[in-house]
Structures are given as structure tokens and as C-alpha cells.
Design a protein around this motif. Structure first.
Motif, PDB file in Angstrom:
ATOM      1  N   TYR B  20      -7.275 -13.696  21.232  1.00 50.05           N
ATOM      2  CA  TYR B  20      -8.210 -14.265  20.253  1.00 50.05           C
ATOM      3  C   TYR B  20      -8.008 -13.645  18.870  1.00 50.05           C
ATOM      4  O   TYR B  20      -8.225 -14.295  17.852  1.00 50.05           O
ATOM      5  N   THR B  21      -7.588 -12.389  18.852  1.00 45.24           N
ATOM      6  CA  THR B  21      -7.332 -11.737  17.572  1.00 45.24           C
ATOM      7  C   THR B  21      -6.076 -12.311  16.921  1.00 45.24           C
ATOM      8  O   THR B  21      -6.075 -12.662  15.736  1.00 45.24           O
ATOM      9  N   ALA B  22      -5.010 -12.420  17.716  1.00 42.43           N
ATOM     10  CA  ALA B  22      -3.749 -12.939  17.172  1.00 42.43           C
ATOM     11  C   ALA B  22      -3.884 -14.408  16.782  1.00 42.43           C
ATOM     12  O   ALA B  22      -3.391 -14.833  15.735  1.00 42.43           O
ATOM     13  N   ARG B  23      -4.582 -15.188  17.616  1.00 45.58           N
ATOM     14  CA  ARG B  23      -4.616 -16.637  17.395  1.00 45.58           C
ATOM     15  C   ARG B  23      -5.625 -17.030  16.338  1.00 45.58           C
ATOM     16  O   ARG B  23      -5.396 -17.969  15.573  1.00 45.58           O
ATOM     17  N   PHE B  24      -6.780 -16.337  16.322  1.00 47.96           N
ATOM     18  CA  PHE B  24      -7.879 -16.782  15.460  1.00 47.96           C
ATOM     19  C   PHE B  24      -8.393 -15.695  14.533  1.00 47.96           C
ATOM     20  O   PHE B  24      -9.436 -15.879  13.905  1.00 47.96           O
TER      21      PHE B  24
END
Lengths: 112, 112
Positions: B20-24
Motif C-alpha cells: 500500500y505504501t509503494a502503490r498508493f
């Protein structure tokens, strides 16, 4: 990128709408036999028939971001009847995350 | 009554946080081995180990509202390690809805 909505499953949209309205004062943004869009305490919550729409969370993206994500994932963009466009991706444990785009002036409602 | 968060299941909290950190660009509010609390595009999203916490949506209520709901449902109030209190109720199709209370000055974080 902004969080847009969460969608939970229901096999009787009208019954679920009644429950969320009675319990939490939900306001109906959209409703038909297969799904509904509610405002629950300031957040959009969708009720979806699981055979037609997977339960998911959704983040709003621009058309450019949607095109890039579609190309990167190899997933074609769906155009919805309400004017929105999107794709579903999945987190490492299979939870569906919709990337949704509200093309300005083309949707059934203003983005909130 | 205000929408508070959505919680999705994960069997590897660190891996999901990374995704979720990398994607959003999610921001971590809290994280341990069993669950995490993220800010995803302005909305709190929890990642929960499903054997410990059910996937759910949560609405924030006052202590009075929580006590009334607890009494009406016959469900005792849980006190959480982070200082919040709550109960889980279920919509007509079994989706868990947490009524969560952030007693002022008693929680590990300010309510946002």
C-alpha cells in the motif's frame, strides 16, 4: 490520488440500504437493484451484489494515472454506466482495490 | 457519527504495508505484527490478521452512543490497547461494522 469509497457485499440491496439508513442515517447517492452508493458519516460506501461486483476499496485517480496503471497491469479499462472508468487490481492477499476515474463532466454525479 | 476506517485482511502485515505504501503512498499511523493502521489518500485503512480481527468498516461514535448501542445489542464493550473502545455489529449480510469510540485524551493518537 484520493481514497474514494469502500464496497461491501449485499444480496438484497434495498434491505441493506434500509439498514444503513436506519442505523447510521446513510444518505442514498444512487440505488438500483444490483448496487447502491451511500454516504455514511461523510464517506461513500457502496453496497454491491457480489456476483456482479467484488467487494473492494477504491481510490480516485486521474485519467492519466488510470491509463498508466492499466498499461502496467495489462488490464483493460472498464467504462461504467454512471460515466466512471476503472480497473481492479489486487493487494498481496487478494483484496480488490479499484482505481476509479471520474472524467470531469462525464459522470452521473460530481466527485465528492 | 462519522465514518472512521475500513479494515481489510492480511496474513503478512509488513508485506501489505509495503504494497500500500509503494502503490498508493500510504502513510503508517501504527504498525505491529498483527495489524497496521494506514492513511491511504486521506482515509484510514487498517490491515488486520483475520484470525484476530474481522475485516470491517468502522464508524466513530461518542461514549454515550457506544454505551447505548452496547446495551441495545447486548454486546459488551471491548477496550483496546490503543485506548479506543468499541463493539462489532453486523449488517443484514454479516458484514462487520465496528462502532468505535476515541475517548478524548485516552487514545494513542488523536482522532482524525
Amino acid at each position: 490520488m484520493k481514497f474514494d469509497h469502500v464496497a461491501v457485499p449485499s444480496n438484497d440491496i434495498a434491505r441493506s440500504v434500509e439498514w444503513y439508513t436506519a442505523r447510521f442515517g446513510a444518505k442514498v447517492i444512487y440505488q438500483d437493484a444490483t448496487w447502491a452508493f451511500l454516504n455514511v458519516g461523510g464517506q461513500k460506501l457502496a453496497l454491491v451484489t457480489p456476483t456482479q461486483h467484488p467487494p473492494h476499496v477504491a481510490v480516485a485517480v486521474t485519467e492519466g494515472e488510470l491509463k498508466d496503471a492499466s498499461a502496467a497491469a495489462g488490464i483493460p479499462i472498464d467504462k461504467h454506466r454512471d460515466g466512471t472508468k476503472g480497473i481492479y487490481i489486487h493487494d498481496p492477499f487478494g483484496n480488490a482495490v479499484e482505481l476509479i476515474c471520474y472524467p470531469p463532466g462525464e459522470t452521473a454525479y460530481e466527485q465528492t
